[in-house]
Scaffold this motif. Structure first.
Motif, short mmCIF file in Angstrom:
data_model
loop_
_atom_site.label_atom_id
_atom_site.label_comp_id
_atom_site.label_asym_id
_atom_site.label_seq_id
_atom_site.Cartn_x
_atom_site.Cartn_y
_atom_site.Cartn_z
N UNK A 1 1.65 -11.07 -8.67
CA UNK A 1 2.52 -10.07 -8.09
C UNK A 1 1.92 -8.70 -7.84
N UNK A 2 0.70 -8.46 -8.28
CA UNK A 2 0.10 -7.14 -8.08
C UNK A 2 -0.15 -6.89 -6.60
N UNK A 3 -0.16 -5.62 -6.22
CA UNK A 3 -0.34 -5.25 -4.82
C UNK A 3 -1.74 -5.57 -4.30
N UNK A 4 -2.70 -5.69 -5.18
CA UNK A 4 -4.07 -6.00 -4.76
C UNK A 4 -4.32 -7.51 -4.60
N UNK A 5 -3.26 -8.30 -4.81
CA UNK A 5 -3.33 -9.75 -4.64
C UNK A 5 -2.44 -10.09 -3.45
N UNK A 6 -2.91 -10.94 -2.57
CA UNK A 6 -2.09 -11.34 -1.43
C UNK A 6 -0.76 -11.90 -1.93
N UNK B 1 6.08 -1.07 -9.40
CA UNK B 1 6.07 0.15 -8.61
C UNK B 1 6.05 1.37 -9.54
N UNK B 2 6.89 1.35 -10.58
CA UNK B 2 6.91 2.46 -11.54
C UNK B 2 5.57 2.60 -12.27
N UNK B 3 4.96 1.47 -12.62
CA UNK B 3 3.64 1.52 -13.27
C UNK B 3 2.61 2.14 -12.33
N UNK B 4 2.66 1.74 -11.06
CA UNK B 4 1.76 2.33 -10.07
C UNK B 4 1.99 3.83 -9.93
N UNK B 5 3.26 4.24 -9.95
CA UNK B 5 3.59 5.65 -9.86
C UNK B 5 3.02 6.42 -11.06
N UNK B 6 3.15 5.85 -12.25
CA UNK B 6 2.61 6.52 -13.44
C UNK B 6 1.10 6.70 -13.34
N UNK B 7 0.44 5.76 -12.69
CA UNK B 7 -1.02 5.84 -12.54
C UNK B 7 -1.44 6.64 -11.31
N UNK B 8 -0.48 7.01 -10.50
CA UNK B 8 -0.75 7.65 -9.21
C UNK B 8 -1.58 6.71 -8.32
N UNK B 9 -1.30 5.43 -8.43
CA UNK B 9 -1.95 4.40 -7.62
C UNK B 9 -1.02 4.08 -6.45
N UNK B 10 -1.22 4.79 -5.36
CA UNK B 10 -0.28 4.70 -4.25
C UNK B 10 -0.39 3.40 -3.48
N UNK B 11 -1.51 2.72 -3.59
CA UNK B 11 -1.59 1.38 -3.00
C UNK B 11 -0.62 0.44 -3.72
N UNK B 12 -0.59 0.56 -5.05
CA UNK B 12 0.33 -0.25 -5.85
C UNK B 12 1.79 0.12 -5.52
N UNK B 13 2.08 1.40 -5.41
CA UNK B 13 3.44 1.85 -5.09
C UNK B 13 3.87 1.32 -3.74
N UNK B 14 3.05 1.50 -2.72
CA UNK B 14 3.40 1.03 -1.38
C UNK B 14 3.54 -0.49 -1.34
N UNK B 15 2.62 -1.19 -2.01
CA UNK B 15 2.68 -2.65 -2.03
C UNK B 15 3.98 -3.16 -2.60
N UNK B 16 4.46 -2.54 -3.66
CA UNK B 16 5.71 -2.99 -4.28
C UNK B 16 6.93 -2.51 -3.52
N UNK B 17 6.82 -1.37 -2.86
CA UNK B 17 7.93 -0.93 -2.02
C UNK B 17 8.19 -1.96 -0.92
#
Length: 111
Positions: free
Chosen positions: A90-95, A54-70
């Motif tokens: 575990x990535x948000x773009x993987x089921x 989630x923090x990595x997604x936040x650093x990238x401003x990748x909100x799909x990643x942030x939401x997925x991990x939330x």
């Protein structure tokens, strides 16, 4: 936990945290994926892997990643001991339900 697994997991988290501290989420992701695979059956480390993703997604401003991990953080806490899809990175773009090939090195650590 077997000593070899503990060492590998600690190394993966350490490398990921260092990369995030240097604001390099792209470098952190492979380590976080490794930590995720190794920790899937361990509720607290599994949850930590999603928190750091989630923090990595936040650093990238990748909100799909942030939401997925939330969404995956509470699931990791609740379901890690019941069922996990082995090898899932575990990535948000993987089921969250997709089983993935387990690299042989990681298979040996988990056996």
């Amino acid at each position: 936990m077997k000593p070899a697994l503990r060492i590998a997991l600690d190394q993966a988290f350490e490398q990921a945290v260092d990369a995030l501290a240097n604001r390099d989420p792209q470098l952190a992701y492979p380590w976080l994926e490794r930590a995720h695979i190794l920790s899937q059956c361990l509720p607290l480390p599994h949850t930590r892997s999603h928190w750091l993703m989630l923090l990595a997604g936040w650093q990238q401003r990748d909100f799909r990643e942030v939401l997925g991990h939330a969404l995956r953080i509470p699931a990791a806490l609740l379901f890690s001991r019941l069922w996990v899809p082995l090898g899932n990175t575990g990535r948000a773009r993987v089921s969250a339900f997709k089983t993935m090939p387990l690299p042989e090195e990681l298979r040996r650590l988990l056996d």
